[in-house]
Each structure stands twice: as C-alpha cells, then as structure tokens.
Design an enzyme around this catalytic site. Structure first.
Site, PDB file in Angstrom:
ATOM      1  N   ARG A 162       0.863  -1.172   0.000  1.00 44.37           N
ATOM      2  CA  ARG A 162       0.000   0.000   0.000  1.00 44.37           C
ATOM      3  C   ARG A 162       0.904   1.228   0.000  1.00 44.37           C
ATOM      4  O   ARG A 162       2.031   1.176   0.483  1.00 44.37           O
ATOM      5  CB  ARG A 162      -0.896   0.021   1.238  1.00 44.37           C
ATOM      6  N   LYS A 185      -2.561  -2.845   7.783  1.00 46.80           N
ATOM      7  CA  LYS A 185      -3.809  -2.486   8.446  1.00 46.80           C
ATOM      8  C   LYS A 185      -4.037  -3.358   9.669  1.00 46.80           C
ATOM      9  O   LYS A 185      -3.717  -4.547   9.667  1.00 46.80           O
ATOM     10  CB  LYS A 185      -4.986  -2.639   7.479  1.00 46.80           C
ATOM     11  N   HIS A 253      -2.776   2.928  -6.216  1.00 51.51           N
ATOM     12  CA  HIS A 253      -3.349   1.696  -5.674  1.00 51.51           C
ATOM     13  C   HIS A 253      -3.544   0.656  -6.770  1.00 51.51           C
ATOM     14  O   HIS A 253      -3.510  -0.549  -6.507  1.00 51.51           O
ATOM     15  CB  HIS A 253      -4.676   1.996  -4.979  1.00 51.51           C
ATOM     16  N   ARG A 256      -0.745  -1.816  -6.976  1.00 52.23           N
ATOM     17  CA  ARG A 256      -0.864  -2.932  -6.028  1.00 52.23           C
ATOM     18  C   ARG A 256      -1.833  -3.980  -6.580  1.00 52.23           C
ATOM     19  O   ARG A 256      -1.572  -5.183  -6.494  1.00 52.23           O
ATOM     20  CB  ARG A 256      -1.324  -2.394  -4.684  1.00 52.23           C
ATOM     21  N   HIS A 279      -4.175  -9.123   3.358  1.00 55.41           N
ATOM     22  CA  HIS A 279      -5.622  -9.121   3.506  1.00 55.41           C
ATOM     23  C   HIS A 279      -6.017  -9.983   4.705  1.00 55.41           C
ATOM     24  O   HIS A 279      -5.545 -11.111   4.848  1.00 55.41           O
ATOM     25  CB  HIS A 279      -6.308  -9.693   2.259  1.00 55.41           C
ATOM     26  N   TYR A 288      -9.736 -10.838  -7.037  1.00 58.62           N
ATOM     27  CA  TYR A 288      -8.790 -10.910  -8.140  1.00 58.62           C
ATOM     28  C   TYR A 288      -9.075 -12.098  -9.051  1.00 58.62           C
ATOM     29  O   TYR A 288      -8.688 -12.079 -10.219  1.00 58.62           O
ATOM     30  CB  TYR A 288      -7.356 -10.984  -7.603  1.00 58.62           C
TER      31      TYR A 288
END
Length: 308
Positions: A162, A185, A253, A256, A279, A288
C-alpha cells in the site's frame, strides 16, 4: 437538530472508539467515519422515538427499529454501499456495548445489509505497469525526485505494498534485503519478498537523495526534507497516466492491484497472494479471481477462431 444523548451513552461511544484505536489499530479516518455513522443512528432513534437516547433506550432497540432505520437511509438516497458501511459500524458498536452492559443485541446484529455489486479492482497490463514506472521517473526536473517517485511506484507494483506502507519505510529497514517485515492495516505484520528491481530502484534513489536518513527517519523525503506526502505520488502518477493515455483508474493503488492480478495470472496461489497483500480475509483477495476471469474471457473472445 441538536442530538440529545445521555452522558453515559456519549461516554460509551467514545469508549468504543478508544477501544478500536487501542486494540484493533484502526486508522483514524476509519474511526471518524464509524463514529459519525453511529451518531447518525442515535440521531435517528432520537427522532424516531421522540426521546433522548441513553444506554437503556439503546439496549431496547428492536427489529422494527432497525427496519425503520434502513428505510430512513433509503429515503435519504444513501447508496447501498454506504448503508452497508453504516450498518457495519452500528453492529460493531453494539457488539462492544452489549458485552459491556450485558444486554442481548440480536435485533441489531441480525439486521441485513443491502446487497451491492462490489467494484472489481482495475489492474494495468504488464506493459502499462512498466511504462508507468518509467514515465513517473521523468516527471521531475530534479534527478533525485524522479528516482524517488520511481522507487515508490516500483515498491507498489513489485512488492504489492500500500502507498502508506511504502512511505512508512524507515532508515532501520535499510539496506533492503530479500524481504521486508511490513506492518499493515490492523497492525498486522507480514513478510514481503523484495525483488531485485525494487531493491535497485531504492538504492538508486538513496544514492541521489540529498538528505541524511537516520534509523527513525522515513526513507522517502519531500523536496524540503520532510516526510513525503502521498498526494505527491498520486499527482505524479496522474500526470504519467495522462501522458500514456491510461484510464483514470491507473492510480498508485492500481499498481498494487496489478501486482496481485499478474501473480494470479502467472499461476500464483490465492492463499499466498492473500499473505503477500496482507488481507485479513481471503474473500477480499478472491476479487482478483474475478478480474483474472474477465481478462481470460477477453483473450478467449479476441483470439479463439470460433468465438466470433
């Protein structure tokens, strides 16, 4: 309208926000949005029941109350995506509050969010991703700034970082080895391989950078030596994509997203890609697979002799 809420309910709301900040490591922007969503819910209950909302009324929320709240949002033209986010915030608050106050939150937790079509990531082609990196490097008249911007974008595409993670790298992370320990995150740590081209891009920038970088300093610096603002990377990629004729979705982004999609196209394992991206849920990474299917169908329709 002035929101009437008891001091105890207000303290509970702030306690929940503090809990999210301390334990879940949620971003401040996320916490601010969640706080606003819960306040909107409490404001609705205040008007709906024509009485101030303290802890006791909040604990008595019923299924009809929740239906009325969702109907109120629909009448206000709130999108399905925003309705789902607001409901998620309210449910999170009620899970925490019910454990703290000892009441049954089923009426709130069983409320169903409206279905909406998730936006699929829009990756660049491999050639476009390479062209983006090359073009970004030429945007500045100062060599070290061009090398800096190219290094950042290379990390986004080459390592799937990110932008906040790339700009968060510090002197203690140098010299870059074959892997990086990234805190993403929710303060979740992951190990990310660093491909040689990404290492070389960072090394080139560091040789040209006019500022000393101590262990606690951020690696990527602005023109005056402060921490690099992510908006500058967004602007330079915007200029590059206009030069290349790429769509507006060609953002930092998207680099990524391209990293993940190209790995999947090359036969990468979905679970491994989940780990590389950081994730929390495999369902996020599974988007994806839809992207790759769209690409495969396009290739099929464009090339199969019977497809026309």
């Amino acid at each position: 309208m002035t929101l009437e809420i008891s001091p105890a309910a207000r303290d509970a709301l702030e306690g929940w926000i503090a809990h999210g900040r301390a334990l879940r490591g949620a971003a401040e922007t996320t916490l601010t949005a969640y706080r606003a969503d819960v306040i909107d819910f409490i404001a609705f209950l205040t008007a709906h029941h024509a009485e101030p909302q303290g802890l006791a009324p909040l604990a008595r929320v019923t299924t009809p109350d929740m239906r009325a709240f969702m109907a109120h949002l629909r009448a206000d033209g709130v999108s399905h995506r925003s309705m789902a986010r607001k409901l998620s915030a309210v449910k999170s608050f009620y899970r925490w509050l019910s454990e703290r106050e000892g009441f049954e939150p089923t009426a709130v937790l069983s409320a169903r969010a409206p279905k909406f079509q998730k936006k699929l990531p829009r990756p660049l082609s491999e050639d476009a991703a390479r062209a983006m990196i090359d073009t970004v490097e030429t945007q500045s008249g100062e060599g070290w700034i061009g090398a800096r911007d190219a290094a950042v974008v290379t990390l986004l595409y080459g390592c799937g970082l990110r932008i906040s993670e790339a700009l968060g790298l510090r002197g203690r992370d140098l010299p870059l080895g074959e892997s990086l320990r990234i805190t993403g995150k929710g303060r979740k740590e992951r190990i990310v391989p660093v491909i040689p081209i990404a290492r070389r891009a960072v090394e080139t920038y560091l040789k040209l950078c006019p500022f000393e970088i101590a262990a606690d300093d951020q690696i990527f610096r602005g023109k005056r030596g402060g921490a690099l603002n992510p908006r500058l990377i967004q602007k330079v990629t915007e200029t590059a994509r206009m030069q290349l004729g790429l769509p507006a979705t060609a953002t930092p982004h998207a680099m990524r997203h391209s990293f993940a999609t190209h790995l999947l196209s090359a036969g990468g394992d979905l679970r491994a890609i989940q780990e590389l991206l950081g994730h929390a849920s495999l369902s996020t990474t599974q988007a994806y697979t839809s992207v790759d299917t769209v690409h495969l169908m396009k290739v099929y329709l464009d090339t199969h002799p019977k497809a026309g």
